[in-house]
Design an enzyme around this catalytic site. Structure first.
Site, PDB file in Angstrom:
ATOM      1  N   SER A 210       0.830  -1.196   0.000  1.00  0.00           N
ATOM      2  CA  SER A 210       0.000   0.000   0.000  1.00  0.00           C
ATOM      3  C   SER A 210       0.866   1.248   0.000  1.00  0.00           C
ATOM      4  CB  SER A 210      -0.936   0.000   1.216  1.00  0.00           C
ATOM      5  OG  SER A 210      -1.817  -1.096   1.144  1.00  0.00           O
TER       6      SER A 210
ATOM      7  N   HIS B 287       6.672  10.448  -9.646  1.00  0.00           N
ATOM      8  CA  HIS B 287       7.993  10.874 -10.110  1.00  0.00           C
ATOM      9  C   HIS B 287       7.784  11.724 -11.360  1.00  0.00           C
ATOM     10  CE1 HIS B 287       9.594   7.814  -7.416  1.00  0.00           C
ATOM     11  NE2 HIS B 287       8.778   6.945  -7.994  1.00  0.00           N
TER      12      HIS B 287
ATOM     13  N   CYS C  39      -4.029  -2.518  -0.694  1.00  0.00           N
ATOM     14  CA  CYS C  39      -4.601  -3.833  -0.425  1.00  0.00           C
ATOM     15  C   CYS C  39      -5.700  -3.660   0.611  1.00  0.00           C
ATOM     16  CB  CYS C  39      -3.539  -4.820   0.052  1.00  0.00           C
ATOM     17  SG  CYS C  39      -2.582  -4.271   1.468  1.00  0.00           S
TER      18      CYS C  39
END
Length: 265
Positions: A114, A119, A142
């Site tokens: 998780s 970027h 999750c």
């Protein structure tokens, strides 16, 4: 999100759901100084502080709790932000590395699954005058948290010319009878979860692998106004032939990125 018939699970929901974005902003700058100015401008627009605010809001939208935040601006350009998240609120004692090296197993279960990260990659080329800005974003969770809940928010925040999105569901979870379930909601396209205003703004195409629970959508902005793609250039000062040349250049660049291959003409 359209859910399947409610299931009683045995233990934690171990499905991992990942929503990945690759967004592009395109412009034309006809001098080295203008290209450098664009890189500086876009680098500042998407600096680590602003990106952190966007990702923290994303956490709020999907209902995730923040465990840790890392952000960094790079030289000469670019930025990264990574946020570790979990489904349930955690006390500081459970995530404090100095707490006699005892870390809750529920935290460890989330550290590799998780997370939300971004970027950025600004770039330009001196021969063509084309400048592009790319940002990669991944929201991976999750449990019952769904990254699809932040889909429209992220598209609106990034206001991009081209977007490629991939959604994947990995692993399986078991119900109380021991039967494996490889997905816990209905989906046949990422477009199912987009707002009508976004659908009206973009041309879109899907490439889905249903049996693998992989869904892919490419988006190209429909409206093309040359004025919006010129950096430090006055449209009125351009001759008709030059306008036509720049439009063809931008169109080729955008189609190549959209289709993911070089185009000869």
């Amino acid at each position: 999100m359209i859910k399947l018939q409610k299931l009683k699970l045995y233990g934690f929901n171990n499905l991992t759901k990942s929503l990945s974005f690759c967004i592009y902003d395109i412009c034309y700058a006809n001098t080295n100084d203008s290209r450098n100015s664009y890189i500086s401008y876009i680098d500042e627009q998407y600096n680590a502080i602003r990106l952190t605010k966007i990702l923290k809001k994303t956490c709020s939208i999907i209902g995730a709790n923040v465990l840790n935040i890392f952000h960094q601006d790079y030289e000469p350009q670019g930025a990264s932000v990574t946020i570790l998240v979990c489904e349930e609120p955690m006390s500081m004692e459970k995530i404090d590395a100095l707490n006699k090296n005892i870390v809750s197993s529920s935290v460890l279960a989330h550290l590799d699954k998780s997370h939300i990260c971004v970027h950025t990659y600004p770039e330009s080329h001196p021969q063509s005058g084309i400048c592009t800005f790319r940002a990669d974003i991944e929201v991976s969770t999750c449990g019952i948290i769904s990254p699809l809940n932040a889909l429209n928010y992220l598209i609106h925040q990034l206001e991009s010319d081209i977007v490629t999105i991939e959604y994947r569901v990995r692993g399986f979870t078991r119900d109380i009878h021991g039967i494996k379930h490889f997905i816990d909601h209905k989906i046949n396209s990422i477009q199912n979860f987009m707002s009508d205003d976004i659908k009206s703004m973009y041309d879109m195409v899907d490439v889905n692998v249903y049996q693998e629970n992989i869904f892919h959508t490419r988006m190209l902005l429909r409206e093309f106004n040359l004025k919006n793609y010129l950096f430090n250039i006055n449209l009125e000062n351009l001759e008709k032939e030059e306008r036509s040349y720049i439009m063809k250049l931008l169109s080729k660049e955008m189609r190549e990125i959209y289709y993911g291959r070089n185009i000869s003409r």
